[in-house]
Design a protein around this motif. Structure first.
Motif, PDB file in Angstrom:
ATOM      1  N   ILE A  36       0.841  -1.201   0.000  1.00  0.00           N
ATOM      2  CA  ILE A  36       0.000   0.000   0.000  1.00  0.00           C
ATOM      3  C   ILE A  36       0.881   1.257   0.000  1.00  0.00           C
ATOM      4  O   ILE A  36       0.500   2.300  -0.502  1.00  0.00           O
ATOM      5  CB  ILE A  36      -0.963  -0.027   1.210  1.00  0.00           C
ATOM      6  N   GLU A  37       2.099   1.097   0.539  1.00  0.00           N
ATOM      7  CA  GLU A  37       3.058   2.229   0.569  1.00  0.00           C
ATOM      8  C   GLU A  37       3.425   2.712  -0.831  1.00  0.00           C
ATOM      9  O   GLU A  37       3.959   3.800  -0.993  1.00  0.00           O
ATOM     10  CB  GLU A  37       4.354   1.804   1.278  1.00  0.00           C
ATOM     11  N   GLU A  38       3.175   1.881  -1.855  1.00  0.00           N
ATOM     12  CA  GLU A  38       3.546   2.301  -3.213  1.00  0.00           C
ATOM     13  C   GLU A  38       2.418   3.033  -3.916  1.00  0.00           C
ATOM     14  O   GLU A  38       2.598   3.514  -5.031  1.00  0.00           O
ATOM     15  CB  GLU A  38       4.018   1.078  -4.028  1.00  0.00           C
ATOM     16  N   GLN A  95       5.051  -5.062  10.685  1.00  0.00           N
ATOM     17  CA  GLN A  95       6.324  -4.479  10.230  1.00  0.00           C
ATOM     18  C   GLN A  95       7.109  -3.947  11.426  1.00  0.00           C
ATOM     19  O   GLN A  95       6.536  -3.526  12.419  1.00  0.00           O
ATOM     20  CB  GLN A  95       6.052  -3.363   9.213  1.00  0.00           C
ATOM     21  N   GLY A  96       8.420  -4.016  11.306  1.00  0.00           N
ATOM     22  CA  GLY A  96       9.281  -3.531  12.382  1.00  0.00           C
ATOM     23  C   GLY A  96       9.466  -4.528  13.504  1.00  0.00           C
ATOM     24  O   GLY A  96       9.976  -4.178  14.574  1.00  0.00           O
ATOM     25  N   THR A  97       9.067  -5.787  13.285  1.00  0.00           N
ATOM     26  CA  THR A  97       9.211  -6.803  14.350  1.00  0.00           C
ATOM     27  C   THR A  97      10.261  -7.859  14.008  1.00  0.00           C
ATOM     28  O   THR A  97      10.353  -8.883  14.672  1.00  0.00           O
ATOM     29  CB  THR A  97       7.872  -7.520  14.620  1.00  0.00           C
ATOM     30  N   GLY A 100      10.911  -9.005   8.294  1.00  0.00           N
ATOM     31  CA  GLY A 100      11.579  -8.732   7.022  1.00  0.00           C
ATOM     32  C   GLY A 100      12.972  -9.348   7.017  1.00  0.00           C
ATOM     33  O   GLY A 100      13.370 -10.009   6.057  1.00  0.00           O
ATOM     34  N   ARG A 101      13.702  -9.175   8.111  1.00  0.00           N
ATOM     35  CA  ARG A 101      15.035  -9.774   8.206  1.00  0.00           C
ATOM     36  C   ARG A 101      14.942 -11.294   8.129  1.00  0.00           C
ATOM     37  O   ARG A 101      15.716 -11.944   7.422  1.00  0.00           O
ATOM     38  CB  ARG A 101      15.730  -9.349   9.506  1.00  0.00           C
ATOM     39  N   LYS A 102      13.985 -11.867   8.845  1.00  0.00           N
ATOM     40  CA  LYS A 102      13.838 -13.323   8.878  1.00  0.00           C
ATOM     41  C   LYS A 102      13.575 -13.874   7.458  1.00  0.00           C
ATOM     42  O   LYS A 102      14.157 -14.877   7.046  1.00  0.00           O
ATOM     43  CB  LYS A 102      12.673 -13.680   9.815  1.00  0.00           C
TER      44      LYS A 102
HETATM   45  C1  LIG Z   1      10.438  -3.503   3.817  1.00  0.00           C
HETATM   46  C2  LIG Z   1       9.806  -4.478   4.822  1.00  0.00           C
HETATM   47  C3  LIG Z   1       9.669  -5.844   4.159  1.00  0.00           C
HETATM   48  C4  LIG Z   1      10.730  -4.598   6.030  1.00  0.00           C
HETATM   49  O1  LIG Z   1      10.214  -5.601   6.898  1.00  0.00           O
HETATM   50  P1  LIG Z   1      10.191  -5.401   8.485  1.00  0.00           P
HETATM   51  O2  LIG Z   1       9.663  -6.641   9.091  1.00  0.00           O
HETATM   52  O3  LIG Z   1       9.475  -4.131   8.777  1.00  0.00           O
HETATM   53  O4  LIG Z   1      11.751  -5.220   8.796  1.00  0.00           O
HETATM   54  P2  LIG Z   1      12.546  -5.774  10.079  1.00  0.00           P
HETATM   55  O5  LIG Z   1      11.797  -5.419  11.316  1.00  0.00           O
HETATM   56  O6  LIG Z   1      12.858  -7.225   9.899  1.00  0.00           O
HETATM   57  O7  LIG Z   1      13.884  -4.942   9.983  1.00  0.00           O
HETATM   58  C5  LIG Z   1      15.108  -5.567   9.580  1.00  0.00           C
HETATM   59  C6  LIG Z   1      16.262  -4.641   9.883  1.00  0.00           C
HETATM   60  O8  LIG Z   1      16.233  -3.503   9.001  1.00  0.00           O
HETATM   61  C7  LIG Z   1      16.401  -2.310   9.776  1.00  0.00           C
HETATM   62  N1  LIG Z   1      15.756  -1.223   9.058  1.00  0.00           N
HETATM   63  C8  LIG Z   1      14.445  -1.015   8.891  1.00  0.00           C
HETATM   64  N2  LIG Z   1      14.263   0.085   8.144  1.00  0.00           N
HETATM   65  C9  LIG Z   1      15.484   0.570   7.841  1.00  0.00           C
HETATM   66  C10 LIG Z   1      15.964   1.693   7.091  1.00  0.00           C
HETATM   67  N3  LIG Z   1      15.139   2.535   6.477  1.00  0.00           N
HETATM   68  N4  LIG Z   1      17.295   1.865   6.988  1.00  0.00           N
HETATM   69  C11 LIG Z   1      18.169   1.008   7.573  1.00  0.00           C
HETATM   70  N5  LIG Z   1      17.768  -0.071   8.295  1.00  0.00           N
HETATM   71  C12 LIG Z   1      16.444  -0.282   8.417  1.00  0.00           C
HETATM   72  C13 LIG Z   1      15.751  -2.650  11.107  1.00  0.00           C
HETATM   73  O9  LIG Z   1      16.212  -1.782  12.128  1.00  0.00           O
HETATM   74  C14 LIG Z   1      16.218  -4.080  11.305  1.00  0.00           C
HETATM   75  O10 LIG Z   1      17.561  -4.091  11.776  1.00  0.00           O
HETATM   76  P3  LIG Z   1      18.130  -5.270  12.724  1.00  0.00           P
HETATM   77  O11 LIG Z   1      17.514  -6.585  12.244  1.00  0.00           O
HETATM   78  O12 LIG Z   1      19.613  -5.217  12.530  1.00  0.00           O
HETATM   79  O13 LIG Z   1      17.679  -4.926  14.124  1.00  0.00           O
HETATM   80  C15 LIG Z   1       8.417  -3.982   5.300  1.00  0.00           C
HETATM   81  O14 LIG Z   1       8.538  -2.695   5.844  1.00  0.00           O
HETATM   82  C16 LIG Z   1       7.364  -3.957   4.204  1.00  0.00           C
HETATM   83  O15 LIG Z   1       6.650  -4.948   3.986  1.00  0.00           O
HETATM   84  N6  LIG Z   1       7.242  -2.809   3.501  1.00  0.00           N
HETATM   85  C17 LIG Z   1       6.238  -2.663   2.438  1.00  0.00           C
HETATM   86  C18 LIG Z   1       6.596  -3.494   1.207  1.00  0.00           C
HETATM   87  C19 LIG Z   1       7.959  -3.116   0.649  1.00  0.00           C
HETATM   88  O16 LIG Z   1       8.281  -1.951   0.554  1.00  0.00           O
HETATM   89  N7  LIG Z   1       8.751  -4.137   0.264  1.00  0.00           N
HETATM   90  C20 LIG Z   1      10.058  -3.952  -0.335  1.00  0.00           C
HETATM   91  C21 LIG Z   1       9.930  -3.724  -1.791  1.00  0.00           C
HETATM   92  S1  LIG Z   1      11.535  -3.683  -2.628  1.00  0.00           S
END
Ligand SMILES: CC(C)(COP(=O)(O)OP(=O)(O)OC[C@H]1O[C@@H](n2cnc3c(N)ncnc32)[C@H](O)[C@@H]1OP(=O)(O)O)[C@@H](O)C(=O)NCCC(=O)NCCS
Length: 169
Positions: A36-38, A95-97, A100-102
């Motif tokens: 939705i962010e897009e 998100q933020g839990t 994404g990393r996993k």
């Molecule tokens: C992008 C997305 C997948 C990230 O997933 P998430 O579960 O929120 O991310 P996480 O909580 O696992 O964060 C992973 C790491 O990234 C870091 N991080 C998050 N945003 C960051 C940023 N803007 N810059 C640098 N690091 C960042 C976190 O601090 C975390 O660090 P750590 O694991 O070393 O503590 C999620 O925000 C999302 O679904 N966004 C919408 C869809 C999207 O944009 N997908 C990508 C398209 S290319």
């Protein structure tokens, strides 16, 4: 991309698996909710069930789930010695839990097991925080590419290309 939730709080109750055909519709809903962010940049939904099926003919979706259902996904496709990764998405409330990393780690393990030398991904240029997110996970920018001409954009877009090496040489 939310930074408000406590990292790992929910991700530890999550299991990962490859998506099956029964997951197609929930996957389309999950991807559209995450992406939705897009909507400020691209018209309409990110994908529909037909699009998910088309991806599944070329590659696989890794999905993360817990008792409420699908919580996140990432698309992985083998392209010779390289792996392509896309459609990384986490359900907005989770998100933020750490999910994404996993998912990114699971994708990387999949490509390592397939003896890929590198992983490639692409980001749409207006998504300013994403290069830093992927850089945090070890990816570096390698260039740009023109946007797909059939995607209805609201603002000028190109792709930012990023890669991560998995093996020397
Ligand atoms: C992008 C997305 C997948 C990230 O997933 P998430 O579960 O929120 O991310 P996480 O909580 O696992 O964060 C992973 C790491 O990234 C870091 N991080 C998050 N945003 C960051 C940023 N803007 N810059 C640098 N690091 C960042 C976190 O601090 C975390 O660090 P750590 O694991 O070393 O503590 C999620 O925000 C999302 O679904 N966004 C919408 C869809 C999207 O944009 N997908 C990508 C398209 S290319």
């Amino acid at each position: 991309m939310s930074a408000s939730a406590s990292p790992g709080a929910e991700a530890k109750n999550i299991s990962l698996r490859f998506a099956q055909s029964v997951d197609v519709e929930p996957l389309a809903r999950l991807i559209n909710a995450a992406f939705i962010e897009e909507q400020p940049f691209i018209e309409g939904d990110r994908i529909d069930p037909r699009g998910v099926r088309a991806y599944m003919e070329k590659g696989k979706f890794l999905v993360a789930e817990d008792s409420p259902g699908l919580a996140g996904c990432v698309y992985v496709e083998l392209r010779g010695e390289r792996g392509y990764l896309g459609l990384l998405g986490v359900e907005p409330r989770r998100q933020g839990t750490g999910l994404g990393r996993k998912l990114m780690e699971a994708a990387e393990n999949y490509f390592r097991a397939a003896h890929c030398r590198a992983i490639d991904l692409r980001i749409i240029s207006p998504r300013r925080p994403l290069p830093a997110f992927y850089a945090h996970l070890g990816y570096t920018e390698t260039g740009t590419a023109p946007f797909a001409p059939d995607v209805p954009v609201k603002v000028p877009c190109h792709y930012v290309l990023m890669s991560k090496q998995l093996h020397d040489g």
